[in-house]
Design a protein around this motif. Structure first.
Motif, PDB file in Angstrom:
ATOM      1  N   ARG A   1       0.860  -1.183   0.000  1.00 13.66           N
ATOM      2  CA  ARG A   1       0.000   0.000   0.000  1.00 13.66           C
ATOM      3  C   ARG A   1       0.895   1.231   0.000  1.00 13.66           C
ATOM      4  O   ARG A   1       1.763   1.375   0.871  1.00 13.66           O
ATOM      5  CB  ARG A   1      -0.924   0.003   1.202  1.00 13.66           C
ATOM      6  N   LEU A   2       0.677   2.112  -0.958  1.00 12.11           N
ATOM      7  CA  LEU A   2       1.494   3.319  -1.095  1.00 12.11           C
ATOM      8  C   LEU A   2       0.728   4.529  -0.586  1.00 12.11           C
ATOM      9  O   LEU A   2      -0.435   4.735  -0.948  1.00 12.11           O
ATOM     10  CB  LEU A   2       1.879   3.541  -2.557  1.00 12.11           C
ATOM     11  N   ILE A   3       1.410   5.317   0.238  1.00  4.67           N
ATOM     12  CA  ILE A   3       0.852   6.567   0.737  1.00  4.67           C
ATOM     13  C   ILE A   3       1.711   7.704   0.195  1.00  4.67           C
ATOM     14  O   ILE A   3       2.940   7.669   0.330  1.00  4.67           O
ATOM     15  CB  ILE A   3       0.862   6.609   2.279  1.00  4.67           C
ATOM     16  N   LEU A   4       1.082   8.676  -0.434  1.00  6.22           N
ATOM     17  CA  LEU A   4       1.812   9.878  -0.844  1.00  6.22           C
ATOM     18  C   LEU A   4       1.965  10.742   0.400  1.00  6.22           C
ATOM     19  O   LEU A   4       0.978  11.125   1.032  1.00  6.22           O
ATOM     20  CB  LEU A   4       1.049  10.637  -1.941  1.00  6.22           C
TER      21      LEU A   4
ATOM     22  N   THR B   1      -2.369   5.307  -8.311  1.00  8.02           N
ATOM     23  CA  THR B   1      -3.377   5.838  -7.400  1.00  8.02           C
ATOM     24  C   THR B   1      -2.968   5.397  -6.008  1.00  8.02           C
ATOM     25  O   THR B   1      -2.766   4.203  -5.761  1.00  8.02           O
ATOM     26  CB  THR B   1      -4.782   5.293  -7.750  1.00  8.02           C
ATOM     27  N   PHE B   2      -2.815   6.336  -5.108  1.00  4.47           N
ATOM     28  CA  PHE B   2      -2.321   6.043  -3.772  1.00  4.47           C
ATOM     29  C   PHE B   2      -3.430   5.524  -2.861  1.00  4.47           C
ATOM     30  O   PHE B   2      -4.585   5.920  -2.982  1.00  4.47           O
ATOM     31  CB  PHE B   2      -1.675   7.290  -3.160  1.00  4.47           C
TER      32      PHE B   2
ATOM     33  N   ARG C   1      -1.660   9.944 -10.939  1.00  3.53           N
ATOM     34  CA  ARG C   1      -2.758   9.162 -11.509  1.00  3.53           C
ATOM     35  C   ARG C   1      -2.596   9.049 -13.027  1.00  3.53           C
ATOM     36  O   ARG C   1      -2.828   7.986 -13.609  1.00  3.53           O
ATOM     37  CB  ARG C   1      -4.100   9.797 -11.156  1.00  3.53           C
ATOM     38  N   GLU C   2      -2.179  10.137 -13.681  1.00  3.55           N
ATOM     39  CA  GLU C   2      -1.948  10.107 -15.131  1.00  3.55           C
ATOM     40  C   GLU C   2      -0.839   9.129 -15.498  1.00  3.55           C
ATOM     41  O   GLU C   2      -0.808   8.612 -16.611  1.00  3.55           O
ATOM     42  CB  GLU C   2      -1.597  11.509 -15.630  1.00  3.55           C
ATOM     43  N   GLN C   3       0.074   8.873 -14.558  1.00  2.00           N
ATOM     44  CA  GLN C   3       1.173   7.932 -14.789  1.00  2.00           C
ATOM     45  C   GLN C   3       0.796   6.506 -14.358  1.00  2.00           C
ATOM     46  O   GLN C   3       1.623   5.611 -14.391  1.00  2.00           O
ATOM     47  CB  GLN C   3       2.424   8.373 -14.022  1.00  2.00           C
TER      48      GLN C   3
END
Length: 136
Positions: free
Chosen positions: A45-48, A70-71, A65-67
């Motif tokens: 799970r990734l958190i910005l 989604t975090f 998100r364009e890349q």
């Protein structure tokens, strides 16, 4: 798929995912989005976790998100967390990836291998020597 081996990984934006051009958005760091995509596919799970807020934060989230990233959460421990004065600002993450680490930012390829020491990268194609004769 989240497993018992999945980690919560907090990732900085400026200087880590992209070159530091704050308040603008710099070019993506080499292998940043490839590595983040692989980590998500492995169930992490990734958190910005960034200094940005408001419009600048939304620009960073939209850029990621364009890349294709989604975090799980942005500047908080989980999506539903509400900030108030009783909420600690320190995240409960297993790992933090930031360009301000002691020793500096090692690069996304090295980070991936730190998290997945058994992973093998594809071999680079061999260069041909002079006159097209391959080296052995």
């Amino acid at each position: 798929m989240i497993t018992r081996h999945s980690k919560i990984i907090a990732v900085d934006f400026d200087g880590t995912i992209v070159e530091d051009r704050y308040p603008g958005i710099g070019k993506p760091q080499l292998f940043a989005f490839d590595t983040l995509t692989m980590l998500q596919k492995e169930g992490h799970r990734l958190i910005l976790w960034t200094y940005r807020e408001g419009k600048l934060l939304q620009e960073a989230v939209d850029f990621c998100r364009e890349q294709g990233i989604t975090f799980y959460a942005v500047n908080k421990n989980y999506p539903e967390e509400e900030y108030n004065e009783a909420t600690p600002r320190k995240l409960r993450a297993d790992l933090f990836i930031d360009d301000r680490n002691i020793g500096g930012f090692p690069g996304w390829g090295k980070i991936y291998h730190m998290l997945n020491p058994q992973a093998k990268l594809p071999e680079a194609p061999r260069k041909k020597s002079f006159f097209g004769l391959g080296r052995r």
